[in-house]
Design a protein around this motif. Structure first.
Motif, PDB file in Angstrom:
ATOM      1  N   ALA A  62     -75.150 -50.641  85.817  1.00  0.00           N
ATOM      2  CA  ALA A  62     -75.177 -50.857  87.148  1.00  0.00           C
ATOM      3  C   ALA A  62     -74.386 -52.091  86.994  1.00  0.00           C
ATOM      4  CB  ALA A  62     -76.433 -50.799  87.651  1.00  0.00           C
ATOM      5  N   ALA A  63     -74.660 -53.109  86.532  1.00  0.00           N
ATOM      6  CA  ALA A  63     -74.118 -54.268  86.582  1.00  0.00           C
ATOM      7  C   ALA A  63     -72.291 -54.408  86.288  1.00  0.00           C
ATOM      8  CB  ALA A  63     -74.728 -55.421  85.694  1.00  0.00           C
ATOM      9  N   VAL A  64     -72.184 -53.589  85.540  1.00  0.00           N
ATOM     10  CA  VAL A  64     -70.698 -53.539  85.150  1.00  0.00           C
ATOM     11  C   VAL A  64     -69.835 -52.407  85.888  1.00  0.00           C
ATOM     12  CG1 VAL A  64     -70.878 -54.788  83.124  1.00  0.00           C
ATOM     13  CG2 VAL A  64     -70.905 -52.426  83.130  1.00  0.00           C
ATOM     14  N   GLY A  65     -70.497 -51.524  86.497  1.00  0.00           N
ATOM     15  CA  GLY A  65     -70.102 -50.297  87.122  1.00  0.00           C
ATOM     16  C   GLY A  65     -68.825 -50.733  87.951  1.00  0.00           C
TER      17      GLY A  65
ATOM     18  N   PHE B 223     -82.578 -43.455  69.630  1.00  0.00           N
ATOM     19  CA  PHE B 223     -81.707 -42.857  70.850  1.00  0.00           C
ATOM     20  C   PHE B 223     -81.115 -41.385  70.410  1.00  0.00           C
ATOM     21  CE2 PHE B 223     -81.522 -47.489  71.878  1.00  0.00           C
ATOM     22  CZ  PHE B 223     -81.984 -47.430  73.159  1.00  0.00           C
ATOM     23  N   LYS B 224     -81.116 -40.853  71.575  1.00  0.00           N
ATOM     24  CA  LYS B 224     -80.149 -39.489  71.296  1.00  0.00           C
ATOM     25  C   LYS B 224     -78.938 -39.584  72.230  1.00  0.00           C
ATOM     26  CE  LYS B 224     -83.876 -36.509  69.906  1.00  0.00           C
ATOM     27  NZ  LYS B 224     -85.241 -36.405  70.129  1.00  0.00           N
ATOM     28  N   LEU B 225     -77.921 -38.939  71.932  1.00  0.00           N
ATOM     29  CA  LEU B 225     -76.663 -39.042  72.645  1.00  0.00           C
ATOM     30  C   LEU B 225     -76.967 -38.817  74.126  1.00  0.00           C
ATOM     31  CD1 LEU B 225     -73.932 -39.951  72.254  1.00  0.00           C
ATOM     32  CD2 LEU B 225     -73.236 -37.594  71.632  1.00  0.00           C
ATOM     33  N   ALA B 226     -77.876 -37.683  74.312  1.00  0.00           N
ATOM     34  CA  ALA B 226     -77.900 -37.174  75.830  1.00  0.00           C
ATOM     35  C   ALA B 226     -78.447 -38.251  76.512  1.00  0.00           C
ATOM     36  CB  ALA B 226     -78.728 -35.892  75.663  1.00  0.00           C
ATOM     37  N   GLU B 227     -79.574 -39.034  75.941  1.00  0.00           N
ATOM     38  CA  GLU B 227     -80.299 -40.023  76.429  1.00  0.00           C
ATOM     39  C   GLU B 227     -79.461 -41.219  76.836  1.00  0.00           C
ATOM     40  OE1 GLU B 227     -84.700 -39.371  74.179  1.00  0.00           O
ATOM     41  OE2 GLU B 227     -83.123 -40.918  73.453  1.00  0.00           O
ATOM     42  N   LEU B 228     -78.658 -41.453  76.045  1.00  0.00           N
ATOM     43  CA  LEU B 228     -77.553 -42.638  76.596  1.00  0.00           C
ATOM     44  C   LEU B 228     -76.494 -42.269  77.608  1.00  0.00           C
ATOM     45  CD1 LEU B 228     -76.897 -43.707  72.753  1.00  0.00           C
ATOM     46  CD2 LEU B 228     -78.281 -44.726  74.368  1.00  0.00           C
ATOM     47  N   ALA B 229     -76.302 -40.717  77.486  1.00  0.00           N
ATOM     48  CA  ALA B 229     -75.357 -40.438  78.476  1.00  0.00           C
ATOM     49  C   ALA B 229     -75.964 -40.530  79.876  1.00  0.00           C
ATOM     50  CB  ALA B 229     -75.003 -39.028  78.201  1.00  0.00           C
ATOM     51  N   LYS B 230     -77.328 -40.174  79.958  1.00  0.00           N
ATOM     52  CA  LYS B 230     -77.996 -40.110  81.149  1.00  0.00           C
ATOM     53  C   LYS B 230     -78.352 -41.844  81.809  1.00  0.00           C
ATOM     54  CE  LYS B 230     -80.974 -36.042  80.611  1.00  0.00           C
ATOM     55  NZ  LYS B 230     -82.536 -35.804  80.557  1.00  0.00           N
ATOM     56  N   LEU B 231     -77.971 -42.742  80.698  1.00  0.00           N
ATOM     57  CA  LEU B 231     -78.406 -44.177  81.087  1.00  0.00           C
ATOM     58  C   LEU B 231     -76.939 -44.552  81.669  1.00  0.00           C
ATOM     59  CD1 LEU B 231     -80.804 -45.431  78.167  1.00  0.00           C
ATOM     60  CD2 LEU B 231     -81.161 -45.261  80.556  1.00  0.00           C
ATOM     61  N   GLY B 232     -75.910 -43.683  81.361  1.00  0.00           N
ATOM     62  CA  GLY B 232     -74.643 -44.089  81.975  1.00  0.00           C
ATOM     63  C   GLY B 232     -73.668 -44.881  80.926  1.00  0.00           C
ATOM     64  N   VAL B 233     -74.294 -44.457  79.325  1.00  0.00           N
ATOM     65  CA  VAL B 233     -73.307 -44.968  78.377  1.00  0.00           C
ATOM     66  C   VAL B 233     -72.137 -44.018  78.151  1.00  0.00           C
ATOM     67  CG1 VAL B 233     -73.126 -45.365  75.912  1.00  0.00           C
ATOM     68  CG2 VAL B 233     -75.115 -46.197  77.336  1.00  0.00           C
ATOM     69  N   ARG B 234     -70.791 -44.631  78.047  1.00  0.00           N
ATOM     70  CA  ARG B 234     -69.768 -43.553  78.098  1.00  0.00           C
ATOM     71  C   ARG B 234     -69.221 -43.178  76.712  1.00  0.00           C
ATOM     72  NH1 ARG B 234     -66.725 -44.144  82.936  1.00  0.00           N
ATOM     73  NH2 ARG B 234     -65.081 -42.687  81.865  1.00  0.00           N
TER      74      ARG B 234
END
Length: 69
Positions: free
Chosen positions: A3-6, A20-31
């Motif tokens: 959110a801070a860098v968005g 971590f799973k890739l899907a979890e990171l994607a939900k957090l906004g990691v691209r």
């Protein structure tokens, strides 16, 4: 952090074991996720293990994977 860098994308480096799973990171906004040199370290680790085994006169650590031929 996302959110801070968005709206700029967040890239994550995971260089070792992680739960971590890739899907979890994607939900957090990691691209994008990078593993850095982890694959090279894994290959080197496999090589060292097999060389140590051969140096001790054993062949039990040779790979069972296909030879590629």
């Amino acid at each position: 952090m996302v959110a801070a860098v968005g709206p700029k994308p967040v890239n994550l480096l995971i260089g070792g074991p992680s739960t971590f799973k890739l899907a979890e990171l994607a939900k957090l906004g990691v691209r994008r996720v990078s593993v850095g040199g982890a694959l090279a370290r894994a290959a080197l680790g496999g090589l060292v293990t097999r060389v140590q085994s051969l140096a001790n006169g054993r062949f039990n650590s040779l790979p069972k994977e296909p030879s590629g031929t």
